[in-house]
Design a protein around this motif. Structure first.
Motif, PDB file in Angstrom:
ATOM      1  N   PRO A 111       0.719  -1.418   0.038  1.00 40.01           N
ATOM      2  CA  PRO A 111      -0.016  -0.079  -0.066  1.00 40.01           C
ATOM      3  C   PRO A 111       0.682   1.345   0.103  1.00 40.01           C
ATOM      4  N   ASP A 112       2.026   1.210   0.568  1.00 37.33           N
ATOM      5  CA  ASP A 112       2.810   2.603   0.593  1.00 37.33           C
ATOM      6  C   ASP A 112       4.220   2.511  -0.249  1.00 37.33           C
ATOM      7  N   ALA A 113       4.156   1.543  -1.417  1.00 40.60           N
ATOM      8  CA  ALA A 113       5.370   1.455  -2.263  1.00 40.60           C
ATOM      9  C   ALA A 113       4.734   1.957  -3.816  1.00 40.60           C
ATOM     10  N   SER A 114       3.982   2.842  -4.072  1.00 43.15           N
ATOM     11  CA  SER A 114       3.470   3.136  -5.274  1.00 43.15           C
ATOM     12  C   SER A 114       3.896   4.783  -5.572  1.00 43.15           C
ATOM     13  N   CYS A 115       4.923   5.088  -4.882  1.00 44.54           N
ATOM     14  CA  CYS A 115       5.625   6.845  -4.910  1.00 44.54           C
ATOM     15  C   CYS A 115       4.368   7.625  -4.933  1.00 44.54           C
ATOM     16  N   ASN A 116       3.724   7.464  -3.849  1.00 49.91           N
ATOM     17  CA  ASN A 116       2.723   8.496  -3.470  1.00 49.91           C
ATOM     18  C   ASN A 116       1.713   8.268  -4.744  1.00 49.91           C
ATOM     19  N   GLU A 117       0.908   7.103  -4.940  1.00 45.01           N
ATOM     20  CA  GLU A 117       0.118   6.711  -5.988  1.00 45.01           C
ATOM     21  C   GLU A 117       0.286   6.995  -7.539  1.00 45.01           C
ATOM     22  N   TRP A 118       1.773   7.068  -7.717  1.00 44.19           N
ATOM     23  CA  TRP A 118       2.437   7.442  -9.139  1.00 44.19           C
ATOM     24  C   TRP A 118       2.146   8.803  -9.473  1.00 44.19           C
ATOM     25  N   LYS A 119       2.107   9.645  -8.190  1.00 44.13           N
ATOM     26  CA  LYS A 119       2.040  11.291  -8.432  1.00 44.13           C
ATOM     27  C   LYS A 119       2.888  11.805  -7.899  1.00 44.13           C
ATOM     28  N   GLY A 120       4.071  11.225  -7.269  1.00 45.57           N
ATOM     29  CA  GLY A 120       5.242  12.063  -6.662  1.00 45.57           C
ATOM     30  C   GLY A 120       6.536  11.383  -7.021  1.00 45.57           C
ATOM     31  N   THR A 121       7.269  12.321  -6.494  1.00 44.69           N
ATOM     32  CA  THR A 121       8.804  11.951  -6.351  1.00 44.69           C
ATOM     33  C   THR A 121       9.448  11.626  -5.058  1.00 44.69           C
ATOM     34  N   GLN A 122       8.631  11.725  -4.032  1.00 42.34           N
ATOM     35  CA  GLN A 122       8.967  11.315  -2.863  1.00 42.34           C
ATOM     36  C   GLN A 122       8.247   9.703  -2.391  1.00 42.34           C
ATOM     37  N   GLY A 123       8.926   9.107  -1.521  1.00 44.40           N
ATOM     38  CA  GLY A 123       8.446   7.828  -0.873  1.00 44.40           C
ATOM     39  C   GLY A 123       8.961   6.811  -1.569  1.00 44.40           C
ATOM     40  N   GLU A 124       8.331   5.495  -1.485  1.00 43.66           N
ATOM     41  CA  GLU A 124       8.915   4.265  -1.963  1.00 43.66           C
ATOM     42  C   GLU A 124       8.260   3.625  -3.253  1.00 43.66           C
ATOM     43  N   GLY A 125       9.013   2.974  -3.971  1.00 49.42           N
ATOM     44  CA  GLY A 125       8.266   2.374  -5.225  1.00 49.42           C
ATOM     45  C   GLY A 125       8.551   0.936  -5.423  1.00 49.42           C
ATOM     46  N   SER A 126       7.633   0.043  -5.843  1.00 51.15           N
ATOM     47  CA  SER A 126       8.129  -1.273  -5.816  1.00 51.15           C
ATOM     48  C   SER A 126       8.342  -1.817  -7.089  1.00 51.15           C
ATOM     49  N   VAL A 127       9.344  -2.524  -7.585  1.00 48.90           N
ATOM     50  CA  VAL A 127       9.560  -2.944  -8.889  1.00 48.90           C
ATOM     51  C   VAL A 127       9.651  -4.315  -9.325  1.00 48.90           C
ATOM     52  N   GLY A 128       9.719  -4.250 -10.623  1.00 54.99           N
ATOM     53  CA  GLY A 128       9.838  -5.905 -11.238  1.00 54.99           C
ATOM     54  C   GLY A 128      11.417  -5.747 -11.962  1.00 54.99           C
ATOM     55  N   LEU A 129      11.594  -7.031 -12.356  1.00 56.62           N
ATOM     56  CA  LEU A 129      12.941  -7.048 -13.120  1.00 56.62           C
ATOM     57  C   LEU A 129      12.463  -7.459 -14.621  1.00 56.62           C
ATOM     58  N   SER A 130      12.992  -6.680 -15.506  1.00 50.91           N
ATOM     59  CA  SER A 130      12.698  -6.830 -16.900  1.00 50.91           C
ATOM     60  C   SER A 130      13.047  -8.215 -17.511  1.00 50.91           C
ATOM     61  N   ASN A 131      14.231  -8.710 -16.876  1.00 47.51           N
ATOM     62  CA  ASN A 131      14.810 -10.130 -17.477  1.00 47.51           C
ATOM     63  C   ASN A 131      14.203 -11.337 -16.667  1.00 47.51           C
ATOM     64  N   ALA A 132      13.307 -11.131 -15.871  1.00 56.17           N
ATOM     65  CA  ALA A 132      12.893 -12.311 -14.797  1.00 56.17           C
ATOM     66  C   ALA A 132      11.632 -12.868 -15.478  1.00 56.17           C
ATOM     67  N   VAL A 133      11.869 -14.225 -15.459  1.00 59.54           N
ATOM     68  CA  VAL A 133      10.763 -15.047 -16.274  1.00 59.54           C
ATOM     69  C   VAL A 133       9.965 -15.711 -14.855  1.00 59.54           C
ATOM     70  N   ASN A 134      10.268 -15.321 -13.661  1.00 64.62           N
ATOM     71  CA  ASN A 134       9.634 -16.040 -12.515  1.00 64.62           C
ATOM     72  C   ASN A 134       8.659 -14.681 -11.987  1.00 64.62           C
ATOM     73  N   SER A 135       8.117 -14.809 -10.934  1.00 65.15           N
ATOM     74  CA  SER A 135       7.244 -13.645 -10.553  1.00 65.15           C
ATOM     75  C   SER A 135       8.044 -12.480 -10.358  1.00 65.15           C
ATOM     76  N   GLY A 136       9.459 -12.605 -10.339  1.00 65.05           N
ATOM     77  CA  GLY A 136      10.068 -11.521 -10.340  1.00 65.05           C
ATOM     78  C   GLY A 136       9.967 -10.138 -11.359  1.00 65.05           C
ATOM     79  N   TRP A 137       9.371 -10.693 -12.238  1.00 68.61           N
ATOM     80  CA  TRP A 137       8.980  -9.720 -13.393  1.00 68.61           C
ATOM     81  C   TRP A 137       8.105  -8.670 -13.068  1.00 68.61           C
ATOM     82  N   THR A 138       7.359  -9.013 -11.983  1.00 68.70           N
ATOM     83  CA  THR A 138       6.383  -7.781 -11.405  1.00 68.70           C
ATOM     84  C   THR A 138       6.583  -7.683 -10.165  1.00 68.70           C
ATOM     85  N   GLN A 139       7.167  -8.431  -9.173  1.00 64.56           N
ATOM     86  CA  GLN A 139       7.517  -8.007  -7.692  1.00 64.56           C
ATOM     87  C   GLN A 139       8.828  -8.623  -7.472  1.00 64.56           C
ATOM     88  N   ALA A 140       9.803  -7.795  -7.627  1.00 63.77           N
ATOM     89  CA  ALA A 140      11.238  -7.873  -7.186  1.00 63.77           C
ATOM     90  C   ALA A 140      11.433  -7.221  -5.873  1.00 63.77           C
TER      91      ALA A 140
END
Length: 182
Positions: free
Chosen positions: A153-182
Motif C-alpha cells: 500500500p505504501d510503495a507506489s511513489c505516492n500513487e504514482w504522482k510523486g517523487t517522494q516515497g517508496e516504489g516497488s519494482v519488477g525485473l525486466s529479465n525475470a521469467v518468474n514472479s520477479g518480473w512484477t514483484q522483485a
C-alpha cells in the motif's frame, strides 16, 4: 472490420487479414507487451498519466491498439481493471511471454522475459553512482503482485504522482514472479 470499434468488438483495424493482432471477426489474436524505452520517475501523473505514457510510447512505434501500464495503487490494479484475456501475450518481436491471463498472472513462469521496448530493442540500463547494483539490471515500476493486485500500500511513489516515497519494482529479465514483484 470498418476501422471503427463497435459494440461487441475487441478491436477493429479495418483489415480482413488474420495474424495482425485483430482477427477478421474483430477479436484480439494476442495482446502486445513491452517496456517503454523512455525512463520515468515515480511521478507519472497517477494511473491515468501512466496509461497515457504507455499509449504514447506504443503510438510512437506504430503499434496499434490500446495500451495500459502494469501498475497498482490503492484504488486501481491490473487484476481489477485489465481484461483477463484468453489469448497469448507477446513481445514486439512476436515471442510469446504467456499463453493467456492465467499463464501471465497466476503461473510463476513466463515463457520469455518481457525485456524489449516498443521498438523491439533492449531497454537501456541507467546506473546512478554510487549505487551498488548489478550492471545492466533493468527495473520497472509496478507495485503489483504476480496476481495483478497491489503489492504494498505504501510503495507506489505516492500513487504514482510523486517523487517522494517508496516504489516497488519488477525485473525486466525475470521469467518468474520477479518480473512484477522483485
Amino acid at each position: 472490420g470498418d476501422g471503427e470499434l463497435g459494440p461487441g468488438e475487441e478491436c477493429d483495424d479495418g483489415a480482413i487479414d488474420a495474424g495482425d493482432g485483430c482477427s477478421p471477426s474483430c477479436t484480439k489474436e494476442f495482446r502486445r507487451v513491452f517496456i517503454p524505452s523512455m525512463q520515468f520517475t515515480g511521478n507519472m501523473g497517477g494511473i491515468t498519466g501512466s496509461h497515457t505514457l504507455c499509449q504514447t510510447a506504443a503510438e510512437s512505434a506504430g503499434l496499434p491498439g490500446v495500451f495500459r501500464a502494469w501498475l497498482s495503487t490503492t484504488e486501481n490494479s491490473p487484476g481489477e481493471d485489465f481484461v483477463t484475456s484468453m489469448v497469448p501475450y507477446v513481445r514486439v518481436d512476436e515471442a510469446v511471454i504467456a499463453l493467456d491471463w492465467e499463464d501471465l498472472a497466476e503461473d510463476d513462469d513466463l515463457l520469455a522475459p518481457i525485456l524489449l521496448t516498443e521498438f523491439g530493442e533492449a531497454p537501456q540500463a541507467t546506473i546512478y553512482p554510487p549505487s551498488c547494483v548489478i550492471e545492466d539490471l533493468i527495473v520497472v515500476w509496478t507495485d503489483t503482485s504476480m496476481l495483478g493486485n497491489l503489492l504494498y500500500p505504501d510503495a507506489s511513489c505516492n500513487e504514482w504522482k510523486g517523487t517522494q516515497g517508496e516504489g516497488s519494482v519488477g525485473l525486466s529479465n525475470a521469467v518468474n514472479s520477479g518480473w512484477t514483484q522483485a
